[in-house]
Design a protein around this motif. Structure first.
Motif, mmCIF file in Angstrom:
data_model
loop_
_atom_site.group_PDB
_atom_site.id
_atom_site.type_symbol
_atom_site.label_atom_id
_atom_site.label_comp_id
_atom_site.label_asym_id
_atom_site.label_seq_id
_atom_site.Cartn_x
_atom_site.Cartn_y
_atom_site.Cartn_z
ATOM 1 N N VAL A 223 0.140 -3.057 -8.247
ATOM 2 C CA VAL A 223 0.326 -2.730 -6.832
ATOM 3 C C VAL A 223 -0.637 -1.624 -6.417
ATOM 4 O O VAL A 223 -0.938 -0.721 -7.200
ATOM 5 C CB VAL A 223 1.778 -2.298 -6.568
ATOM 6 C CG1 VAL A 223 2.020 -2.090 -5.077
ATOM 7 C CG2 VAL A 223 2.747 -3.332 -7.127
ATOM 8 N N GLY A 224 -1.105 -1.686 -5.186
ATOM 9 C CA GLY A 224 -1.996 -0.646 -4.688
ATOM 10 C C GLY A 224 -2.030 -0.607 -3.181
ATOM 11 O O GLY A 224 -1.020 -0.836 -2.519
ATOM 12 N N LYS A 225 -3.198 -0.351 -2.625
ATOM 13 C CA LYS A 225 -3.325 -0.199 -1.178
ATOM 14 C C LYS A 225 -4.611 -0.860 -0.698
ATOM 15 O O LYS A 225 -5.526 -1.130 -1.485
ATOM 16 C CB LYS A 225 -3.306 1.279 -0.796
ATOM 17 C CG LYS A 225 -4.435 2.104 -1.416
ATOM 18 C CD LYS A 225 -4.257 3.587 -1.144
ATOM 19 C CE LYS A 225 -5.377 4.414 -1.782
ATOM 20 N NZ LYS A 225 -5.177 5.862 -1.556
ATOM 21 N N ALA A 226 -4.688 -1.112 0.596
ATOM 22 C CA ALA A 226 -5.857 -1.742 1.196
ATOM 23 C C ALA A 226 -6.162 -1.089 2.534
ATOM 24 O O ALA A 226 -5.249 -0.671 3.254
ATOM 25 C CB ALA A 226 -5.622 -3.240 1.385
ATOM 26 N N SER A 227 -7.443 -1.034 2.857
ATOM 27 C CA SER A 227 -7.864 -0.433 4.122
ATOM 28 C C SER A 227 -9.325 -0.779 4.374
ATOM 29 O O SER A 227 -10.116 -0.871 3.419
ATOM 30 C CB SER A 227 -7.703 1.092 4.077
ATOM 31 O OG SER A 227 -8.381 1.708 5.161
ATOM 32 N N PRO A 228 -9.715 -0.961 5.642
ATOM 33 C CA PRO A 228 -11.135 -1.166 5.943
ATOM 34 C C PRO A 228 -11.988 0.028 5.556
ATOM 35 O O PRO A 228 -13.215 -0.078 5.477
ATOM 36 C CB PRO A 228 -11.145 -1.374 7.465
ATOM 37 C CG PRO A 228 -9.757 -1.782 7.815
ATOM 38 C CD PRO A 228 -8.873 -1.057 6.847
#
Length: 350
Positions: A223-228
């Motif tokens: 699990v982690g994170k996402a962003s432009p």
């Protein structure tokens, strides 16, 4: 203008090259290497079909299949389907098949661990090319992968698990865009920094939302994170490291169907009092859930399980353990009134 393929060259979405008289279009942006020629890296390049009329060559591409109207009309938006609204989704990711692949892999078999396959079946997959597409994915640097740390059997197991996750994620994403959501939340496959509309925010940094991601790594679904604003679009946390992943899944869903539940210390599902959204698993099968915590005056999504003493979020090249005792967290907790006397929050279904 279509150029000849060359090594040591950066190729991006939309690029088409010529190699040995045939045209190939990009599947996964990358910097080419001498041993990553288009015919041997189907995870990176897809051959463009060609027609010939009177000696003249005409290039054509298969039309993009548009989503079917399913009658599903939620009160919230999941955004544009693939190829529309500026969101790029490569619907052939996960379908890679090496030119020399002669062995078929059945759906039920993809759910098996490499070590559960018979020696005879393993040999069939190796000789018949069933592992070559996944090997190309690893070679392309989708994930941090240190070959010198693994023996040959572990490399094969890693390849098997990686390509099976890609296939399942691609099928799940296609079904979502063709038929609409079948559940309150859905994981969809994403490449690069184009986050689809309808993604559930998991945090915030500098006034910008951070979304929830997951990706296959070292035998598990992390699990982690996402962003432009991230280098590759997505990151996961694993082994006390923050790992960049350009191909990952993002959690979409109805914001009315989920809520954040405060918790402190080692997670106890009975004490939590709600059903958490399961996001992934460790290599040993331990379920991973979605956590949210404060760090460095921002809020970040990460992971929690019943076997971890606290939540962990990827940040600054490492994984940060979230504890209320961190002075920097105390200040923002008082300001936002979110996690007073709690370490973190867990995403749960309403």
């Amino acid at each position: 203008m279509v150029y000849q393929w060359e090594p040591e060259t950066q190729y991006n979405f939309g690029d088409v090259v010529v190699y040995e008289g045939h045209q190939y279009k990009i599947v996964q942006p990358h910097r080419s290497q001498s041993d990553w020629a288009p015919p041997v890296t189907p995870a990176l390049w897809e051959r463009v079909h060609e027609e010939y009329h009177g000696g003249e060559q005409h290039q054509y591409q298969q039309p993009v299949q548009q989503p079917q109207q399913s009658g599903y009309n939620p009160g919230y938006s999941y955004g544009a389907p693939p190829g529309q609204g500026g969101y790029q989704y490569q619907n052939n990711v996960g379908d890679e098949k090496h030119p020399d692949q002669t062995v078929d892999i059945h759906h039920e078999e993809r759910g098996k661990n490499w070590y559960d396959l018979t020696d005879e079946r393993k040999k069939q997959l190796e000789i018949g090319g069933g592992l070559l597409a996944g090997a190309a994915v690893i070679g392309a640097g989708y994930f941090a992968y240190h070959e010198h740390e693994k023996n040959e059997e572990k490399k094969k197991a890693y390849t098997w698990g990686l390509q099976n996750w890609l296939k399942e994620a691609k099928d799940r994403t296609d079904a979502f865009y063709q038929h609409g959501p079948r559940a309150p939340t859905t994981w969809v496959l994403v490449q690069g920094r184009n986050i689809p509309q309808g993604a559930i925010p998991g945090g915030e940094e500098n006034g910008q939302p951070i979304y929830i991601s997951r990706a296959y790594h070292d035998g598990g679904l992390q699990v982690g994170k996402a962003s432009p604003n991230l280098k590759e679009g997505g990151v996961i946390g694993y082994g006390h490291k923050e790992i960049n992943v350009p191909t990952y899944e993002v959690l979409l869903g109805d914001p009315r169907a989920v809520r954040w539940v405060n918790f402190r210390g080692r997670l106890d599902l009975q004490e939590l009092g709600a059903r958490p959204v399961e996001a992934g698993r460790e290599a040993n099968g331990t379920p991973l859930y979605i956590a949210q915590g404060h760090h460095n005056n921002s809020i970040h999504p990460g992971k929690i399980s019943e076997k971890l003493n606290s939540a962990f979020v990827p940040y600054g090249g490492t994984e940060k353990e979230i504890k209320a005792s961190d002075p920097s967290n105390q200040l923002i907790m008082i300001t936002n009134k979110l996690l007073l006397s709690q370490d973190y929050r867990v995403l749960c279904f309403n």
